[in-house]
Scaffold this motif. Structure first.
Motif, PDB file in Angstrom:
ATOM      1  N   GLY A 125      41.058  12.559   4.594  1.00 17.64           N
ATOM      2  CA  GLY A 125      40.189  13.728   4.803  1.00 17.64           C
ATOM      3  C   GLY A 125      39.123  13.790   3.719  1.00 17.64           C
ATOM      4  N   THR A 126      38.426  12.679   3.544  1.00 15.70           N
ATOM      5  CA  THR A 126      37.477  12.547   2.414  1.00 15.70           C
ATOM      6  C   THR A 126      36.256  13.455   2.529  1.00 15.70           C
ATOM      7  N   PHE A 136      35.039  13.058  -1.257  1.00 15.71           N
ATOM      8  CA  PHE A 136      35.788  13.591  -2.393  1.00 15.71           C
ATOM      9  C   PHE A 136      37.275  13.652  -2.115  1.00 15.71           C
ATOM     10  N   ASP A 170      38.252   9.782   7.422  1.00 19.16           N
ATOM     11  CA  ASP A 170      37.957  11.115   7.949  1.00 19.16           C
ATOM     12  C   ASP A 170      37.797  11.020   9.456  1.00 19.16           C
ATOM     13  N   SER A 171      38.175  12.110  10.125  1.00 21.50           N
ATOM     14  CA  SER A 171      38.078  12.116  11.584  1.00 21.50           C
ATOM     15  C   SER A 171      36.641  12.345  12.056  1.00 21.50           C
ATOM     16  N   LYS A 183      30.515  12.132   8.718  1.00 18.49           N
ATOM     17  CA  LYS A 183      30.868  12.168   7.291  1.00 18.49           C
ATOM     18  C   LYS A 183      31.193  10.766   6.785  1.00 18.49           C
ATOM     19  N   ALA A 205      44.384  10.505  10.869  1.00 17.17           N
ATOM     20  CA  ALA A 205      45.559   9.928  10.218  1.00 17.17           C
ATOM     21  C   ALA A 205      46.660   9.657  11.238  1.00 17.17           C
ATOM     22  N   GLU A 206      46.824  10.571  12.212  1.00 20.10           N
ATOM     23  CA  GLU A 206      47.910  10.420  13.195  1.00 20.10           C
ATOM     24  C   GLU A 206      47.774   9.114  13.974  1.00 20.10           C
ATOM     25  N   ARG A 256      42.453  16.034  -1.190  1.00 23.16           N
ATOM     26  CA  ARG A 256      41.999  17.288  -1.774  1.00 23.16           C
ATOM     27  C   ARG A 256      41.486  18.174  -0.651  1.00 23.16           C
ATOM     28  N   ALA A 257      41.997  19.399  -0.603  1.00 28.16           N
ATOM     29  CA  ALA A 257      41.467  20.423   0.299  1.00 28.16           C
ATOM     30  C   ALA A 257      41.535  20.025   1.770  1.00 28.16           C
TER      31      ALA A 257
HETATM   32  N1  SAM Z   1      38.481  16.065   0.738  1.00 27.98           N
HETATM   33  C1  SAM Z   1      37.134  16.606   0.905  1.00 27.98           C
HETATM   34  C2  SAM Z   1      36.791  17.532  -0.231  1.00 27.98           C
HETATM   35  O1  SAM Z   1      37.692  17.821  -1.037  1.00 27.98           O
HETATM   36  O2  SAM Z   1      35.637  17.964  -0.336  1.00 27.98           O
HETATM   37  C3  SAM Z   1      36.925  17.265   2.255  1.00 27.98           C
HETATM   38  C4  SAM Z   1      37.790  18.435   2.565  1.00 27.98           C
HETATM   39  S1  SAM Z   1      37.473  19.112   4.146  1.00 27.98           S
HETATM   40  C5  SAM Z   1      37.929  20.758   3.909  1.00 27.98           C
HETATM   41  C6  SAM Z   1      38.799  18.437   5.135  1.00 27.98           C
HETATM   42  C7  SAM Z   1      38.444  17.127   5.810  1.00 27.98           C
HETATM   43  O3  SAM Z   1      39.623  16.559   6.353  1.00 27.98           O
HETATM   44  C8  SAM Z   1      37.467  17.306   6.950  1.00 27.98           C
HETATM   45  O4  SAM Z   1      36.332  16.481   6.726  1.00 27.98           O
HETATM   46  C9  SAM Z   1      38.240  16.852   8.199  1.00 27.98           C
HETATM   47  O5  SAM Z   1      37.432  16.167   9.121  1.00 27.98           O
HETATM   48  C10 SAM Z   1      39.317  15.953   7.592  1.00 27.98           C
HETATM   49  N2  SAM Z   1      40.580  15.895   8.352  1.00 27.98           N
HETATM   50  C11 SAM Z   1      41.375  16.946   8.689  1.00 27.98           C
HETATM   51  N3  SAM Z   1      42.465  16.530   9.390  1.00 27.98           N
HETATM   52  C12 SAM Z   1      42.364  15.171   9.477  1.00 27.98           C
HETATM   53  C13 SAM Z   1      43.176  14.151  10.081  1.00 27.98           C
HETATM   54  N4  SAM Z   1      44.304  14.470  10.716  1.00 27.98           N
HETATM   55  N5  SAM Z   1      42.786  12.873   9.952  1.00 27.98           N
HETATM   56  C14 SAM Z   1      41.627  12.555   9.317  1.00 27.98           C
HETATM   57  N6  SAM Z   1      40.820  13.481   8.750  1.00 27.98           N
HETATM   58  C15 SAM Z   1      41.171  14.763   8.813  1.00 27.98           C
END
Ligand code: SAM
Length: 240
Positions: free
Chosen positions: A79-80, A84, A102-103, A107, A130-131, A149-150
């Protein structure tokens, strides 16, 4: 980057015992690329130089606390988002090989273009959930670390992240303040998925003092084949 912000970057890094002299130019360029990216499409809610430097750059570097990313390691950043914590970490640790995931394709395209522009050869992002990725042999049980993160609450993170790890690998989750309830649910989920919570370290974000917690899970057995459940289920029906 204005001189006061450069100073804040170094101040924040110094609190983490990091010397950014060699990577300063990379961070200056990363800030510029993020601001340009933000002007084109909404990449991050943080807009000011000060916020980006402290709440994205320095905040990402706090994943280095505790030494869990020391060594030559294959690391997924799950979930980059706009990169980040992967991009700041890749700037200061060339020996770490990052796979930001990231999905959202938009991004991932930004992270790839930014890594290229920064000359970071240790960053190879992939688009996907990820799934789904952890059902593919080239990604399941393959990585030394997952940083995150987040993205989600601990039991959800555990289900999404632990299948990427080889046995002995670790999930390093950078969280805000952590409730006992979330920690307990994370511990139960870790057990179900073949891992154990091995470290919970509360700390303050450098300069700003905001509460953060680093939670580390170590994978000790293979994750049962039924995990992760199908797309969206870990979020909609957390294990605990
Ligand atoms: N990690 C970054 C940061 O700290 O700024 C981004 C956080 S953002 C709130 C969450 C990210 O996780 C989103 O870009 C979303 O697309 C990605 N995400 C959420 N669930 C996911 C999954 N199951 N597989 C891949 N990416 C996922």
């Amino acid at each position: 980057m204005n001189p006061e912000t450069v100073e804040l970057l170094h101040q924040g890094a110094a609190e983490l015992k990091l010397d950014l002299t060699a990577s300063e130019a990379g961070f200056v360029r990363l800030l510029q690329l993020l601001q340009e990216g933000n002007a084109r499409f909404n990449l991050t809610a943080l807009k000011t130089e000060r916020d980006i430097v402290l709440k994205h750059f320095v905040d990402s570097l706090t994943c280095l606390r505790g030494g869990h990313l020391d060594g030559t390691l294959q690391v997924v950043d799950l979930g980059t988002g706009a990169g980040f914590p992967a991009l700041p970490l890749a700037l200061v640790r060339p020996e770490l090989q990052f796979t930001p995931v990231d999905s959202t394709r938009k991004k991932v395209d930004f992270v790839r273009a930014t890594a290229q522009s920064l000359g970071l050869e240790n960053v190879a992002p992939i688009a996907g959930r990820a799934e789904t990725l952890t059902r593919q042999p080239e990604h399941r049980d393959q990585y030394d670390r997952v940083v995150v993160r987040a993205v989600a609450a601990l039991p959800i993170l555990a289900e999404l992240a632990l299948p990427f790890l080889r046995e002995g690998g670790r999930l390093v989750a950078q969280k805000g303040p952590l409730s006992q309830e979330e920690l307990r649910a994370g511990q139960r989920a870790a057990g179900e998925l073949g891992a154990q919570v091995v470290e919970v370290e509360p700390f303050a974000l450098p300069v700003l003092g905001d509460a953060r917690t680093l939670v580390v899970m170590e994978k000790q057995r293979p994750t049962p084949a039924r995990y992760p459940r199908r797309e969206g289920v870990p979020n909609q029906q957390p294990l605990f």
